[in-house]
Design a protein around this motif. Structure first.
Motif, PDB file in Angstrom:
ATOM      1  N   ASP A   1      -6.551 -43.295 -36.435  1.00 32.63           N
ATOM      2  CA  ASP A   1      -7.137 -44.074 -37.522  1.00 32.63           C
ATOM      3  C   ASP A   1      -8.450 -43.452 -37.994  1.00 32.63           C
ATOM      4  O   ASP A   1      -8.866 -42.388 -37.514  1.00 32.63           O
ATOM      5  CB  ASP A   1      -7.333 -45.542 -37.107  1.00 32.63           C
ATOM      6  CG  ASP A   1      -8.364 -45.717 -35.998  1.00 32.63           C
ATOM      7  OD1 ASP A   1      -9.108 -44.755 -35.703  1.00 32.63           O
ATOM      8  OD2 ASP A   1      -8.438 -46.818 -35.430  1.00 32.63           O
TER       9      ASP A   1
ATOM     10  N   ARG B   1      -9.505 -43.205 -33.455  1.00 32.03           N
ATOM     11  CA  ARG B   1      -8.801 -43.911 -32.388  1.00 32.03           C
ATOM     12  C   ARG B   1      -7.296 -43.691 -32.532  1.00 32.03           C
ATOM     13  O   ARG B   1      -6.747 -43.771 -33.619  1.00 32.03           O
ATOM     14  CB  ARG B   1      -9.123 -45.398 -32.458  1.00 32.03           C
ATOM     15  CG  ARG B   1      -8.516 -46.256 -31.363  1.00 32.03           C
ATOM     16  CD  ARG B   1      -9.059 -47.680 -31.454  1.00 32.03           C
ATOM     17  NE  ARG B   1      -8.774 -48.265 -32.750  1.00 32.03           N
ATOM     18  CZ  ARG B   1      -7.694 -49.025 -33.015  1.00 32.03           C
ATOM     19  NH1 ARG B   1      -6.822 -49.263 -32.057  1.00 32.03           N
ATOM     20  NH2 ARG B   1      -7.515 -49.531 -34.215  1.00 32.03           N
ATOM     21  N   ARG B   2      -6.633 -43.416 -31.423  1.00 31.96           N
ATOM     22  CA  ARG B   2      -5.205 -43.155 -31.478  1.00 31.96           C
ATOM     23  C   ARG B   2      -4.421 -44.462 -31.512  1.00 31.96           C
ATOM     24  O   ARG B   2      -4.669 -45.372 -30.722  1.00 31.96           O
ATOM     25  CB  ARG B   2      -4.754 -42.328 -30.271  1.00 31.96           C
ATOM     26  CG  ARG B   2      -3.297 -41.871 -30.381  1.00 31.96           C
ATOM     27  CD  ARG B   2      -2.866 -41.063 -29.197  1.00 31.96           C
ATOM     28  NE  ARG B   2      -1.501 -40.574 -29.361  1.00 31.96           N
ATOM     29  CZ  ARG B   2      -0.797 -39.981 -28.408  1.00 31.96           C
ATOM     30  NH1 ARG B   2      -1.334 -39.780 -27.227  1.00 31.96           N
ATOM     31  NH2 ARG B   2       0.435 -39.574 -28.631  1.00 31.96           N
ATOM     32  N   LEU B   3      -3.484 -44.547 -32.465  1.00 34.31           N
ATOM     33  CA  LEU B   3      -2.593 -45.703 -32.565  1.00 34.31           C
ATOM     34  C   LEU B   3      -1.273 -45.333 -31.896  1.00 34.31           C
ATOM     35  O   LEU B   3      -0.633 -44.365 -32.291  1.00 34.31           O
ATOM     36  CB  LEU B   3      -2.355 -46.068 -34.036  1.00 34.31           C
ATOM     37  CG  LEU B   3      -3.603 -46.310 -34.896  1.00 34.31           C
ATOM     38  CD1 LEU B   3      -3.194 -46.623 -36.327  1.00 34.31           C
ATOM     39  CD2 LEU B   3      -4.446 -47.437 -34.321  1.00 34.31           C
ATOM     40  N   ARG B   4      -0.877 -46.093 -30.904  1.00 35.13           N
ATOM     41  CA  ARG B   4       0.328 -45.750 -30.155  1.00 35.13           C
ATOM     42  C   ARG B   4       1.433 -46.784 -30.289  1.00 35.13           C
ATOM     43  O   ARG B   4       2.609 -46.448 -30.204  1.00 35.13           O
ATOM     44  CB  ARG B   4      -0.008 -45.588 -28.669  1.00 35.13           C
ATOM     45  CG  ARG B   4      -1.056 -44.536 -28.369  1.00 35.13           C
ATOM     46  CD  ARG B   4      -1.122 -44.257 -26.900  1.00 35.13           C
ATOM     47  NE  ARG B   4      -2.236 -43.393 -26.537  1.00 35.13           N
ATOM     48  CZ  ARG B   4      -2.379 -42.834 -25.356  1.00 35.13           C
ATOM     49  NH1 ARG B   4      -1.493 -43.045 -24.414  1.00 35.13           N
ATOM     50  NH2 ARG B   4      -3.421 -42.062 -25.092  1.00 35.13           N
ATOM     51  N   SER B   5       1.080 -48.057 -30.440  1.00 37.21           N
ATOM     52  CA  SER B   5       2.107 -49.095 -30.482  1.00 37.21           C
ATOM     53  C   SER B   5       2.880 -49.016 -31.785  1.00 37.21           C
ATOM     54  O   SER B   5       2.358 -48.598 -32.834  1.00 37.21           O
ATOM     55  CB  SER B   5       1.473 -50.479 -30.331  1.00 37.21           C
ATOM     56  OG  SER B   5       0.801 -50.858 -31.516  1.00 37.21           O
TER      57      SER B   5
ATOM     58  N   ASP C   1       1.246 -51.041 -34.643  1.00 34.83           N
ATOM     59  CA  ASP C   1       0.088 -50.398 -35.276  1.00 34.83           C
ATOM     60  C   ASP C   1       0.521 -49.234 -36.163  1.00 34.83           C
ATOM     61  O   ASP C   1       0.000 -49.048 -37.277  1.00 34.83           O
ATOM     62  CB  ASP C   1      -0.882 -49.897 -34.202  1.00 34.83           C
ATOM     63  CG  ASP C   1      -1.627 -51.036 -33.513  1.00 34.83           C
ATOM     64  OD1 ASP C   1      -1.640 -52.152 -34.062  1.00 34.83           O
ATOM     65  OD2 ASP C   1      -2.179 -50.801 -32.422  1.00 34.83           O
ATOM     66  N   ILE C   2       1.474 -48.439 -35.657  1.00 34.64           N
ATOM     67  CA  ILE C   2       1.955 -47.296 -36.435  1.00 34.64           C
ATOM     68  C   ILE C   2       2.641 -47.784 -37.705  1.00 34.64           C
ATOM     69  O   ILE C   2       2.436 -47.232 -38.800  1.00 34.64           O
ATOM     70  CB  ILE C   2       2.909 -46.437 -35.589  1.00 34.64           C
ATOM     71  CG1 ILE C   2       2.131 -45.734 -34.468  1.00 34.64           C
ATOM     72  CG2 ILE C   2       3.633 -45.414 -36.449  1.00 34.64           C
ATOM     73  CD1 ILE C   2       3.009 -44.990 -33.482  1.00 34.64           C
TER      74      ILE C   2
END
Length: 707
Positions: free
Chosen positions: A564, A568-572, A575-576
């Motif tokens: 984002d 911050r990494r979006l993994r779920s 969220d993606i």
């Protein structure tokens, strides 16, 4: 159950065996999926430091005592230590692959075993690691041999440098006292250069940096430096100081095991934590009275010493026992199954240590260097012949035999009027459990190489990107295709369309960089990947300049993760999906006014199985390799369709050219439709030029196929 071990030599440190136990246990725990030790892979780094320490201690002691180094003796000792157990596990792993793995997997393993036999496995896996299109492939059952390759490559050079330092000191000063100082300077230089390179390479090419000897040499050099300092007599004084340093080192290793995970760019600077922690434990235990510390006592407990004794064999066995069953079952192992494989690892590790390692290391018959050095050619011959025979047999099994015909619409009374009809017939053939056609296109052995040609425009690396015109050089219309590797998969079809319809074509496609205006995480590390954002900007500029008559966008959802705006990494998946919905709409709304016509070519349905693995599994029929589309892939396709409808962009869905009645056959007619789970084969894409051209309205079904 304990194994008879050789009597401990004077100065033998039981606490180091305890460190070996910690290293192998953490590695096995991480690979077995223990949730609270995701960073247990740092046990390999612990091994590197220990190895550098012990080998250098051995070399320096010999050189200081005799004034020379016997290279035959050194390499004979390495042969007794490394080769017997390594050859047993390699040979049995190759045989197991022939029994329980698919034919193509067995061929790949045979190649991996040959690389492992010459201690170059890390080079092979580093090369494979940079291939984006191989990132979904299952890991090799001998992938863990990369660490042996790193050590042996280091030890091809290190004894020569140690001997050179002692020779130089004797020649210049007439004594060997200056050799340790020169050697320490050399170690510091190697460690510094390697660490700096490790940080740089881990940042730019983490997938290959992980396996590189050049990025790992500093870890062995740190162990070597500790050995030199200890040999010179500079050790810690005082039990409290030793205790603090030892427990601090153990805490550093434990912290890495708990805090690190598979998404961390490694080794780089992150490896400093376990490496320096191991060095601290080794250094603190160097004094004769070090066993009086609680840390050394804990590490020297009988169970720890036993596991440390078996650690090499345990390391060799654990990985194939965790990987081969997954390939054989076609699914992840359940908890009980994982526990059984770990228990079998310890059983085989014990027996291999007792009946393979120990005899070669302790029997007088193997004490003569000349006799022991014969182990190298014997090892190569044994592993090479086994791997070669397995390769040849697997190649024979996967080659074209028999006369099973291609699937045709006539078999099922279907009047073939379009690409969908042959797909329907292929599904009916699978439901009838017909055998796989004998003459497949492309050949199974060539399937992974069935990639579309994009010439010089792979668009890898940073900003020096150029346009590569394709199609009709004299064309008066312009076609632009935008997207990731899934858009690239359609290039053979667009080449035919552009040539026939008089378009100049430009393929602005970059692997992993989805067309949507989102920021995918780097596929191998999960780190932010600004290169994709730069490619989006460059693509928009090119579209504005080209002013295309037809702009086609196609890409897959970045299910490896997104980054984002805050990094911050979006993994779920939720969220993606939310970010992708916004990014797709933004992209379509931006491109819509830049072209006379904008079309979204939906992603192909994603398979639940790897076609190459399925089709090359002994005894399978068409029914085994015809399955419903992957659920997550279906959700992402529906999301993209909803966004296109919302924005008012025309959409073409290729699903009917690949699937029918909720099933997707890996073989359509006699063509392998997919090269992996998510990309159609270049051969199938070329066959779909006709229906794609019709769907785009570029020509009518009655128009002749040839220009």
């Amino acid at each position: 159950m304990t194994s008879p071990s050789a009597p401990r030599k004077p100065g033998f440190r039981d606490d180091i065996q305890g460190m070996r136990a910690i290293a192998v246990i953490t590695v096995i725990a991480a690979h077995a999926g223990l949730p609270f030790l995701p960073g247990g892979y740092v046990g390999v780094d612990v091994f590197f430091v220990i190895s550098g320490f012990l080998i250098t201690q051995l070399l320096v002691t010999e050189a200081a005592r005799t004034g020379r180094l016997s290279l035959p003796t050194f390499y004979a000792r390495r042969a007794r230590r490394i080769l017997p157990a390594a050859s047993v596990v390699l040979v049995l792993t190759v045989i197991a692959s022939l029994i329980w793995m698919s034919v193509l997997e067995a061929i790949d393993l045979a190649k991996d075993a040959l690389w492992s036999a010459v201690f170059a496995a890390n080079i092979r896996f580093a090369h494979q690691g940079v291939d984006y299109f191989a990132n979904e492939a299952a890991p090799s059952p001998v992938q863990h041999y990369w660490s042996l390759a790193v050590e042996e490559q280091f030890y091809l050079v290190w004894p020569l440098l140690v001997g050179l330092c002692f020779w130089w000191a004797a020649e210049r000063h007439g004594r060997r006292a200056g050799a340790l100082h020169a050697l320490l300077v050399l170690v510091a230089a190697i460690a510094t250069a390697s660490l700096v390179w490790s940080m740089l390479r881990t940042d730019t090419a983490p997938q290959s940096a992980y396996f590189s000897t050049l990025t790992r040499a500093w870890e062995l050099a740190v162990g070597a430096g500790v050995a030199i300092v200890v040999h010179s007599g500079r050790t810690l004084r005082g039990r409290v100081t030793n205790e603090v340093v030892a427990w601090g080192g153990l805490a550093a290793i434990a912290g890495a095991c708990v805090a690190f995970d598979a998404g961390l760019a490694f080794p780089g600077y992150a490896a400093l934590l376990p490496v320096l922690g191991t060095a601290a434990v080794l250094y603190s235990g160097a004094r004769q009275n070090s066993r009086t510390t609680w840390a050394a006592r804990m590490l020297s407990l009988a169970p720890m010493r036993a596991v440390g004794d078996w650690s090499y064999s345990l390391y060799l066995w654990h990985w194939p026992l965790l990987v081969i069953p997954v390939a054989a079952l076609g699914r992840d192992l359940r908890t009980v199954e994982v526990l059984l494989m770990v228990a079998l690892t310890f059983e085989l590790g014990y027996f291999t240590h007792r009946f393979v390692e120990t005899p070669f290391r302790t029997k007088r018959a193997w004490s003569r260097p000349r006799r022991t050095l014969v182990l190298y050619p014997v090892f190569l011959a044994l592993v090479g012949s086994t791997a070669g025979a397995g390769w040849a047999w697997s190649d024979y099994r996967v080659s074209e035999h028999g006369d099973n015909p291609a699937i045709s619409t006539a078999q099922f009374g279907i009047a073939e009027q379009g690409a969908e009809d042959l797909v329907r017939a292929s599904v009916l053939a699978a439901q009838a459990d017909l055998p796989v056609p004998s003459d497949l296109t492309p050949d199974l052995l060539d399937l992974l190489d069935d990639l579309p040609d994009v010439g010089d425009c792979l668009y890898e690396g940073g900003a020096d990107w150029e346009l590569c015109p394709r199609g009709d050089d004299d064309g008066t219309k312009t076609l632009v295709v935008v997207g990731d590797s899934h858009a690239r998969a359609w290039v053979p079809a667009f080449d035919v369309i552009a040539e026939r319809a008089g378009y100049r074509a430009f393929y602005l496609v970059k692997a992993q960089c989805t067309a949507a205006f989102v920021s995918p995480s780097e596929v191998f590390t999960g780190e932010p990947w600004p290169e994709c954002d730069d490619f989006h900007d460059w693509t928009r500029e090119q579209i504005e300049a080209l002013d295309p008559d037809l702009l086609v966008v196609s890409s897959a959802a970045p299910i490896t993760g997104l980054t984002d705006g805050d990094g911050r990494r979006l993994r779920s998946l939720d969220d993606i999906s939310a970010a992708l919905r916004v990014g797709l709409a933004d992209m379509l709304e931006t491109y819509q006014p830049l072209a006379d016509r904008l079309v979204m070519l939906s992603d192909v349905p994603r398979l639940a199985v790897d076609p190459a693995v399925c089709l090359s599994t002994f005894g399978v029929g068409l029914a085994d390799c015809t399955l419903a589309p992957d659920v997550t892939g279906t959700q992402m396709r529906e999301l993209a369709t909803g966004v296109a409808t919302q924005v008012g962009v025309e959409e073409i869905d290729p699903a009917a050219w690949l699937c029918a009645d909720g099933l997707c056959p890996t073989v359509v007619g006699s063509t392998i439709a997919y090269r992996d789970r998510g990309h159609i084969s270049a051969t199938r894409a070329a066959e779909l030029a006709e229906p794609l051209g019709e769907a785009l309205g570029i020509w009518s079904p009655e128009e002749p196929s040839e220009p």
